[in-house]
Design a protein around this motif. Structure first.
Motif, short mmCIF file in Angstrom:
data_model
loop_
_atom_site.label_atom_id
_atom_site.label_comp_id
_atom_site.label_asym_id
_atom_site.label_seq_id
_atom_site.Cartn_x
_atom_site.Cartn_y
_atom_site.Cartn_z
N LEU A 111 0.60 -1.75 0.71
CA LEU A 111 0.06 -0.01 0.05
C LEU A 111 0.80 1.04 -0.10
O LEU A 111 0.58 2.28 -0.41
N ILE A 112 2.27 1.65 0.79
CA ILE A 112 2.48 2.13 0.63
C ILE A 112 3.93 2.52 -0.76
O ILE A 112 4.11 3.85 -1.42
N SER A 113 4.53 1.43 -1.16
CA SER A 113 5.25 1.82 -1.98
C SER A 113 4.59 1.25 -3.58
O SER A 113 5.15 2.58 -4.18
N VAL A 114 3.45 0.83 -3.45
CA VAL A 114 3.15 0.94 -4.90
C VAL A 114 3.01 2.09 -5.40
O VAL A 114 3.32 3.16 -6.16
N PRO A 115 1.87 3.30 -4.79
CA PRO A 115 1.89 5.05 -4.97
C PRO A 115 3.53 5.97 -5.25
O PRO A 115 3.52 6.75 -6.07
N LEU A 116 3.22 5.39 -4.08
CA LEU A 116 5.14 6.17 -3.69
C LEU A 116 6.08 5.64 -5.07
O LEU A 116 6.32 7.12 -5.53
N GLY A 117 6.17 4.62 -6.03
CA GLY A 117 6.94 4.18 -6.93
C GLY A 117 6.30 4.92 -8.02
O GLY A 117 7.44 5.52 -8.62
N ILE A 118 4.81 5.13 -8.24
CA ILE A 118 4.71 5.52 -9.12
C ILE A 118 4.54 7.25 -9.21
O ILE A 118 5.11 7.57 -10.39
N LEU A 119 5.03 7.55 -8.41
CA LEU A 119 4.46 8.71 -8.17
C LEU A 119 6.18 9.44 -8.26
O LEU A 119 6.63 10.17 -9.87
N ALA A 120 7.63 8.54 -8.34
CA ALA A 120 7.95 8.81 -8.26
C ALA A 120 8.91 8.41 -9.59
O ALA A 120 9.29 9.35 -10.32
N ARG A 122 6.21 9.27 -12.16
CA ARG A 122 5.68 10.04 -13.28
C ARG A 122 6.92 11.54 -12.74
O ARG A 122 6.79 11.84 -14.01
N ARG A 123 7.43 11.25 -11.72
CA ARG A 123 7.87 12.55 -12.20
C ARG A 123 9.70 12.00 -12.35
O ARG A 123 10.39 12.61 -11.05
N ALA A 124 10.26 11.60 -12.71
CA ALA A 124 11.65 11.52 -12.34
C ALA A 124 12.72 11.96 -13.09
O ALA A 124 11.74 13.00 -13.18
N GLY A 125 13.43 12.39 -12.07
CA GLY A 125 14.28 13.35 -12.01
C GLY A 125 13.99 14.61 -11.50
O GLY A 125 15.20 15.28 -11.09
N SER A 126 13.18 14.58 -10.91
CA SER A 126 12.61 15.72 -10.10
C SER A 126 13.06 16.11 -8.31
O SER A 126 13.57 14.20 -7.57
N LEU A 128 11.29 15.59 -5.73
CA LEU A 128 10.89 14.24 -5.28
C LEU A 128 11.29 12.92 -5.14
O LEU A 128 10.87 11.90 -4.76
N ASP A 129 11.30 13.03 -6.53
CA ASP A 129 11.52 10.93 -7.05
C ASP A 129 13.69 11.09 -7.04
O ASP A 129 13.56 9.65 -5.64
N VAL A 130 13.26 11.98 -6.87
CA VAL A 130 14.74 11.81 -5.84
C VAL A 130 15.48 11.18 -4.05
O VAL A 130 15.53 10.31 -3.19
N GLY A 131 14.12 12.29 -3.55
CA GLY A 131 14.12 12.59 -2.49
C GLY A 131 13.23 10.96 -1.84
O GLY A 131 13.71 9.79 -0.63
N ILE A 132 12.41 10.09 -3.19
CA ILE A 132 11.73 8.95 -2.65
C ILE A 132 13.04 8.07 -2.84
O ILE A 132 13.17 6.87 -2.64
N SER A 133 13.32 7.82 -3.67
CA SER A 133 14.57 7.12 -4.46
C SER A 133 16.26 6.91 -3.31
O SER A 133 15.95 6.10 -2.17
#
Lengths: 315, 499
Positions: A111-120, A122-126, A128-133
């Motif tokens: 439940l946590i990782s699927v939305p976060l992964g999709i978000l990261a 979609r905003r690849a390189g942003s 937000l993505d760097v933070g999540i990764s």
């Protein structure tokens, strides 16, 4: 579909047989026997032999092997040497702690990782993505025993949350305390598992978004939302489902560490004590049950796979 | 008037007692025993929980390690030292409410001395070999007749194996739910979690125990113990606390750290029957090469007591040999050179460590480092699990050097057994031990035991690195905690919580 299922079940049973036979062999080969462990420093060879006879360990290996299978086929996994009680009830006791832990943690992690992964993705390189990764990387490298201890210090010692650090002596007969005792272990497992899943989902979605059919869909003028949910996600889910299946088996193993830190009497700590006490019937029983779970999880993954990807054929 | 004062006094005493009564205590224990009847399985942890708390014997070892009356009020010994007569306490009941009397004692020791362990389920009949007969002239008198004098007979009766349960009790039930006469009854055992003892309301000593309930929790991991203590889930870390955690807790006023004396010697054993340690020069070289002060400081942060033979300072007839071999690396190299080892042809051997014992492992690793530092020795460390250790090192003596803690009190006699795993065969030591065991003169017995300690040190049989501390901590409101571990049990009857 049906022949496929039958074939899968046969393979599953063969896997179980192979796993339990290998463990039987391993137990024959490793040094140390339950009688000498029970006797400890009082052991003298004569006494050890007498105790072995009482435990039925003086029988030839082949006879023990056949006897064990004869019992197992009737659903009787034998008697634990260490606890002198049925292996079945010891395993049930362990599962009553490990299964809730693993299933809830896996659900939460998904439940946590699927939305976060999709978000990261979609905003690849942003940022937000760097933070999540980066967060995910941290979650992967931090060992779970350390995370568990830090959780205890943070939530219980510092924040003084009314959570116990270990399981009640009454077990599930004190359901409220037992549930509370599972909160931090579940959080610990969830953290380490979601970290891996986030990266997996992100990679998978990114991969799919770069495919030709996505470009086609976009060029047709479909909205980004439709592109993502109608076309991309179903395909991106395939590798994720595979990983989830693998995760389940990983989790049963990872549970050993978390159960030790949090004093949980689950299957993980039970297998540790069983091995160190050379409790042959118990070890054997645990391996069969674990193997059964893993085989089952793989079977479910395969079926899900077929559902998600109509191109998979059963032939 | 005096009568009035008397009642005031009684009232005050009553208040004092009421102050001490009640509450529950949770104690962390390192490992979970296989069973809870010490006559059916070995393991110091069984005794730590049930000895004297649940199961009692005729005599017991108190906090100071002295043998004192328990179920026997007093006893007499005949001039020949062959007849022991015990007079039992009256009005004692087991936890299942059956009365305790001489028939229980007779049944117990007839079972204990039965050499057929398959029938008796008693693991150590050899302890009771000297008993010719045990009988009960009446319900409260028990007479033991020995085949020959045995200096350790009372000690044997004080062992956890000698505790007494109801004579009708089935062994299988006693294993998992022991019934005894102690201040606490065994209430629950949750596998993998812990054990609960509850106050025995019918205990024969009035006002005892103070606590209503004692929970023992099995927690193997030292850091998890520390976390649970700080979180308030446990009140006591009973023993084997990690030295670095002791340092952390000693700075915290909410807790008290204790380092009591014990009967556990960390013994680095050398296999006396095999190369390279069948050469006394090599064994002596090892003794000179080990810096015990540094071991205690480095591996145990100062917790631990230097010893030089197989006895701890808290035990009777202790002979201080801690400086028998002073640290002298040059002397060690010289002895090794005499035995044919030098920098070009170093002494190589395997040092086997059991993974489960944190103290012994870290002492062993530090010891190996000291030996390697000589430049003439190459130690390779091999870590095995306890099951493997028991099988290979202990039963088969298939090892070169190993280290383990010998927890039992008064266990020096094992050096008189040539088949014991250090494989040391000295007729002189065997003679001294027989003298000790068979004399009925306590002074002569002590002299023999001291001579035995000296002889073991001279022969450099093993490296007795230190007497291990009983290192633990408790919450500051815990009172009367025994601290030392000179008794096989953690004696809880008089522990109470300050209010």
């Amino acid at each position: 579909m049906w022949p496929y299922l039958v074939r899968r079940c046969v393979v599953a049973l063969a896997t179980l047989w192979l796993a339990s036979s290998l463990v039987f062999l391993a137990l024959l080969v490793i040094p140390g026997d339950p009688a000498s462990i029970i006797l400890g420093f009082g052991a003298d060879p004569e006494r050890v032999a007498a105790l072995q006879a009482r435990l039925g360990l003086d029988k030839p290996p082949l006879e023990r092997y056949v006897l064990w299978y004869a019992g197992a086929l009737r659903g009787d996994l034998g008697e634990s040497i260490r606890y002198s009680s049925p292996v079945r009830s010891e395993i049930a006791r362990g599962l009553s702690v490990t299964l809730p832990l693993v299933l809830v943690a896996l659900t939460l992690a998904t439940l946590i990782s699927v939305p976060l992964g999709i978000l990261a993705a979609r905003r690849a390189g942003s940022w937000l993505d760097v933070g999540i990764s980066a967060g995910a990387l941290l979650g992967i490298v931090l060992p779970s025993f350390w995370v568990g201890l830090m959780f205890i210090y943070l939530f219980i010692v510092q924040l003084k949350l009314p959570l116990p650090t270990n399981f009640p002596i009454e077990g599930w007969r004190d359901p409220q305390r037992a549930l509370l005792a599972l909160v931090l272990p579940i959080l610990t497992v969830t953290l380490s598992r979601s970290a891996l899943l986030v990266r997996m989902v992100r990679g998978s979605v990114l991969e799919v978004l770069s495919q030709d059919y996505v470009r086609t869909a976009r060029s047709k003028g479909l909205s980004e939302r439709v592109v993502l949910y109608k076309h991309a996600l179903r395909n991106a889910a395939l590798p994720v489902v595979t990983v989830l299946g693998l995760e389940f088996s990983q989790l049963l193993i990872a549970a050993v560490i978390v159960e030790t830190v949090f004093g949980l009497p689950g299957l993980g700590s039970l297998s540790l004590t069983a091995i160190s006490a050379r409790d042959f019937p118990l070890v054997q029983g645990i391996v069969v049950v674990l193997a059964a779970f893993i085989v089952l999880a793989n079977l479910i993954v395969d079926l899900l796979y077929a559902y998600l990807d109509p191109r998979v054929s059963y032939a | 008037m005096t009568k009035g004062w008397f009642w005031v006094l009684v009232l005050l005493l009553g208040l004092a007692v009421a102050q001490n009564r009640g509450g529950s205590l949770t104690v962390a224990i390192q490992t979970e025993p296989t069973v809870f009847d010490p006559s059916q399985a070995a393991g110091a942890d069984i005794a730590r929980m049930v000895y004297d708390n649940v199961l009692q014997g005729l005599v017991k070892r108190n906090v100071k390690g002295e043998i004192v009356p328990s179920l026997a009020e007093r006893w007499t010994v005949s001039a020949s030292s062959l007849t022991y007569t015990f007079y039992l306490r009256k009005g004692v009941k087991f936890h299942d409410r059956t009365p305790f009397d001489a028939a229980d004692v007779v049944a117990k020791f007839n079972r204990a001395k039965d050499p057929d362990t398959k029938r008796s389920g008693h693991i150590r009949p050899e302890l009771y070999r000297d008993i010719a007969s045990v009988s009960a002239p009446d319900s409260y008198t028990v007479v033991f007749t020995l085949k020959q004098p045995n200096q350790d007979f009372l000690f044997t009766l004080s062992l956890p194996e000698s505790t007494i349960g109801p004579r009708e009790r089935k062994l299988e039930e006693q294993r998992v739910r022991p019934i005894g006469t102690g201040p606490f009854r065994f209430a629950a055992w949750e596998r993998g979690v812990g054990v609960r003892l509850e106050r025995n309301e019918a205990y024969y000593i009035p006002n005892l125990p103070y606590l209503d309930r004692v929970n023992f929790r099995f927690m193997g991991d030292g850091d998890a113990q520390l976390a649970a203590l700080r979180a308030g889930d446990i009140d006591v870390i009973a023993y084997s606390m990690l030295p670095e955690n002791a340092q952390i807790l000693s700075r915290d006023p909410r807790f008290k750290v204790f380092s009591g004396s014990g009967t556990a010697e960390a013994v680095a054993s050398m296999n006396n029957s095999r190369p390279p340690f069948n050469d006394i020069r090599v064994r002596r070289a090892m003794e000179y090469a080990v810096n015990k002060d540094e071991l205690i400081q480095g591996a145990m942060l100062g917790y631990g007591t230097k010893i030089g033979s197989m006895r701890s300072p808290g035990e009777a007839c202790y002979e201080d040999l801690s400086n028998f071999y002073t640290y002298d690396p040059n002397r060690a190299r010289q002895l090794l050179a005499e035995a044919g080892y030098n920098a070009q042809n170093p002494l190589k051997f395997t040092f086997t460590l059991a993974a489960e014992f944190p103290y012994e492992r870290r002492i062993g690793e530090a010891l190996a480092a000291q030996l390697n530092r000589l430049g003439v020795v190459q130690v390779s460390i091999q870590v095995v699990d306890f099951g493997t250790w028991i099988q290979k090192a202990f039963l088969a003596a298939d090892y070169q050097m190993t280290i383990i803690g010998h927890v039992e009190a008064n266990d020096i006699g094992r050096y008189a057994n040539p088949n014991y795993y250090w494989r040391y065969n000295s007729p002189q030591v065997q003679q001294l031990y027989t003298t000790y065991l068979r004399t009925n003169d306590p002074k002569k017995a002590c002299d023999a035991l001291k001579a035995m300690q000296r002889k073991l040190a001279e022969d450099a049989v093993s490296i007795w690195t230190m007497s291990l501390p009983a290192l633990g901590a408790y919450r500051a409101n815990v009172m009367n905690w025994p601290g030392a571990s000179l008794s096989p049990g953690i004696l809880l009857a008089e522990v109470y919580l300050a209010k």
